[in-house]
Design a protein around this motif. Structure first.
Motif, short mmCIF file in Angstrom:
data_model
loop_
_atom_site.label_atom_id
_atom_site.label_comp_id
_atom_site.label_asym_id
_atom_site.label_seq_id
_atom_site.Cartn_x
_atom_site.Cartn_y
_atom_site.Cartn_z
N GLY A 53 0.81 -1.20 0.00
CA GLY A 53 0.00 0.00 0.00
C GLY A 53 0.84 1.25 0.00
N GLN A 54 0.18 2.37 -0.15
CA GLN A 54 0.85 3.66 -0.12
C GLN A 54 -0.16 4.74 0.23
OE1 GLN A 54 2.31 3.92 -4.19
NE2 GLN A 54 0.56 5.18 -4.81
N VAL A 55 0.36 5.85 0.75
CA VAL A 55 -0.49 7.00 1.05
C VAL A 55 0.15 8.24 0.46
CG1 VAL A 55 -1.45 6.00 3.16
CG2 VAL A 55 0.62 7.40 3.29
N THR A 56 -0.68 9.23 0.18
CA THR A 56 -0.16 10.51 -0.30
C THR A 56 -0.30 11.54 0.80
OG1 THR A 56 -2.31 11.01 -1.31
CG2 THR A 56 -0.61 10.06 -2.74
N VAL A 57 0.73 12.36 0.92
CA VAL A 57 0.79 13.39 1.95
C VAL A 57 1.08 14.72 1.27
CG1 VAL A 57 1.99 14.21 4.00
CG2 VAL A 57 1.55 11.76 3.71
N ASP A 58 0.24 15.71 1.53
CA ASP A 58 0.42 17.04 0.95
C ASP A 58 0.51 18.06 2.08
OD1 ASP A 58 0.54 19.25 -0.64
OD2 ASP A 58 -1.38 18.96 -1.63
N LYS A 59 1.65 18.71 2.17
CA LYS A 59 1.88 19.74 3.20
C LYS A 59 1.62 19.18 4.60
CE LYS A 59 0.61 23.40 -0.02
NZ LYS A 59 -0.34 24.50 -0.34
N GLY A 60 2.10 17.97 4.82
CA GLY A 60 1.99 17.35 6.13
C GLY A 60 0.65 16.73 6.47
N GLN A 61 -0.26 16.71 5.49
CA GLN A 61 -1.60 16.16 5.73
C GLN A 61 -1.87 14.97 4.81
OE1 GLN A 61 -3.58 17.45 8.23
NE2 GLN A 61 -1.84 18.82 8.65
N LEU A 62 -2.50 13.94 5.38
CA LEU A 62 -2.91 12.78 4.57
C LEU A 62 -3.98 13.21 3.58
CD1 LEU A 62 -2.94 9.63 4.16
CD2 LEU A 62 -4.82 9.60 5.81
N THR A 63 -3.81 12.86 2.31
CA THR A 63 -4.79 13.24 1.29
C THR A 63 -5.36 12.05 0.52
OG1 THR A 63 -3.02 13.63 -0.33
CG2 THR A 63 -3.77 15.53 0.96
N GLY A 64 -4.70 10.91 0.55
CA GLY A 64 -5.19 9.76 -0.21
C GLY A 64 -4.34 8.54 0.04
N GLY A 65 -4.65 7.48 -0.70
CA GLY A 65 -3.86 6.26 -0.57
C GLY A 65 -4.70 5.01 -0.70
N SER A 66 -4.04 3.88 -0.60
CA SER A 66 -4.72 2.59 -0.64
C SER A 66 -3.90 1.57 0.14
CB SER A 66 -4.89 2.12 -2.10
OG SER A 66 -3.64 1.94 -2.72
N VAL A 67 -4.63 0.58 0.68
CA VAL A 67 -4.01 -0.48 1.47
C VAL A 67 -4.58 -1.81 1.02
CG1 VAL A 67 -3.59 -1.40 3.78
CG2 VAL A 67 -3.78 1.07 3.45
N VAL A 68 -3.71 -2.78 0.83
CA VAL A 68 -4.13 -4.13 0.44
C VAL A 68 -3.76 -5.10 1.55
CG1 VAL A 68 -3.91 -5.98 -1.26
CG2 VAL A 68 -3.72 -3.58 -2.00
N VAL A 69 -4.74 -5.89 2.00
CA VAL A 69 -4.46 -6.91 3.02
C VAL A 69 -4.60 -8.30 2.40
CG1 VAL A 69 -5.12 -5.48 4.98
CG2 VAL A 69 -6.85 -6.86 3.86
N ASP A 70 -3.80 -9.22 2.91
CA ASP A 70 -3.74 -10.59 2.39
C ASP A 70 -4.68 -11.47 3.19
OD1 ASP A 70 -3.10 -13.13 1.55
OD2 ASP A 70 -0.93 -12.87 1.71
N MET A 71 -5.83 -11.78 2.60
CA MET A 71 -6.86 -12.53 3.31
C MET A 71 -6.46 -14.00 3.57
SD MET A 71 -8.93 -10.13 3.84
CE MET A 71 -10.28 -11.02 4.62
N THR A 72 -5.43 -14.47 2.89
CA THR A 72 -4.97 -15.85 3.12
C THR A 72 -4.14 -15.96 4.39
OG1 THR A 72 -2.91 -15.63 1.85
CG2 THR A 72 -4.90 -16.21 0.62
N THR A 73 -3.87 -14.83 5.06
CA THR A 73 -3.04 -14.85 6.26
C THR A 73 -3.85 -14.71 7.54
OG1 THR A 73 -2.69 -12.43 6.26
CG2 THR A 73 -1.16 -13.77 4.95
N ILE A 74 -5.16 -14.87 7.46
CA ILE A 74 -6.01 -14.73 8.65
C ILE A 74 -5.54 -15.67 9.76
CG2 ILE A 74 -8.32 -15.06 9.60
CD1 ILE A 74 -9.48 -14.23 6.96
N THR A 75 -5.40 -15.11 10.97
CA THR A 75 -5.05 -15.91 12.13
C THR A 75 -6.07 -15.68 13.24
OG1 THR A 75 -3.65 -14.15 13.05
CG2 THR A 75 -2.58 -15.79 11.63
N ASN A 76 -6.09 -16.60 14.20
CA ASN A 76 -6.93 -16.44 15.39
C ASN A 76 -6.02 -16.45 16.61
OD1 ASN A 76 -8.20 -18.26 17.77
ND2 ASN A 76 -9.69 -16.81 16.98
N GLU A 77 -6.35 -15.59 17.58
CA GLU A 77 -5.50 -15.47 18.76
C GLU A 77 -6.15 -15.97 20.05
OE1 GLU A 77 -4.26 -11.42 19.00
OE2 GLU A 77 -3.10 -11.49 17.13
N ASP A 78 -7.49 -16.08 20.08
CA ASP A 78 -8.14 -16.39 21.35
C ASP A 78 -8.36 -17.88 21.58
OD1 ASP A 78 -11.32 -16.96 20.67
OD2 ASP A 78 -10.36 -15.61 19.25
N VAL A 79 -8.40 -18.68 20.52
CA VAL A 79 -8.62 -20.12 20.68
C VAL A 79 -7.28 -20.82 20.90
CG1 VAL A 79 -9.50 -22.22 19.60
CG2 VAL A 79 -10.71 -20.05 19.26
#
Length: 196
Positions: A53-79
């Motif tokens: 992913g990446q984000v765009t920053v203009d004059k110190g402020q977030l203005t856009g971007g995109s993030v991709v997550v890998d759904m094949t890496t789902i884990t469980n922590e409580d069981v």
């Protein structure tokens, strides 16, 4: 004279276009945690890896971007039982839930960032693509940009039924007992780090 004015205009436009900086998501420093709950009884939680992913920053402020997550890496922590943990994670990857074999990634693309009602936060709006469907979502986030590093934290509530994910939903399966009903909303806790 006209050429000089035109050249100056082009320079100003080019300078403005170059004002925004692109920060690349640090996938190792970024985390996505999920939490799903039942109407009565227990809840489950775990994690999903950020792929890119990446984000765009203009004059110190977030203005856009995109993030991709890998759904094949789902884990469980409580069981804690290894067998049940594997069964649960396997079920989350099936067509009943995220169908990770067919849709291995989910993507969030920012469409706007505006000041929030809450001090120190911004309101982020965007399009979330999951299991083949895309719908708009919005959420408040804490974003800081300092010395070439952008960080963002947010808790995002997703109504899974908008993406056709109806397994265990009491709104679609009226015959389900209370302890079998899975709430339509699940939470994603985002902690993202991006570097210039």
């Amino acid at each position: 004279m006209l050429k000089t004015v035109f050249a100056a205009f082009v320079f100003v436009v080019a300078a403005h276009a170059q004002a925004a900086d692109v920060y690349k998501i640090d996938t190792k420093a970024s985390t996505v945690a999920w939490k799903g709950t039942k109407k009565v009884g227990d809840s489950h939680n775990g994690g999903i890896s950020v792929k890119e992913g990446q984000v765009t920053v203009d004059k110190g402020q977030l203005t856009g971007g995109s993030v991709v997550v890998d759904m094949t890496t789902i884990t469980n922590e409580d069981v804690k039982d290894a067998g049940y943990n594997k069964k649960l994670v396997g079920h989350l990857s099936t067509e009943d839930f995220f169908n990770a074999g067919k849709f291995p990634t989910s993507t969030f693309k920012i469409t706007s960032v505006a000041p929030s009602k809450n001090k120190g936060e911004v309101l982020v709006k965007g399009d979330f693509t999951m299991i083949g469907g895309t719908h708009p979502i919005e959420f408040p986030a804490k974003v800081t940009v300092d010395k070439g590093v952008a960080t963002g934290e947010a808790v995002v509530k997703i109504d899974r039924t908008k993406w056709g994910l109806k397994y265990g939903s009491g709104n679609f399966f009226k015959e389900l007992a209370g302890d079998k009903i899975i709430n339509d909303e699940f939470e994603l806790t985002l902690k993202l780090v991006a570097k210039k």
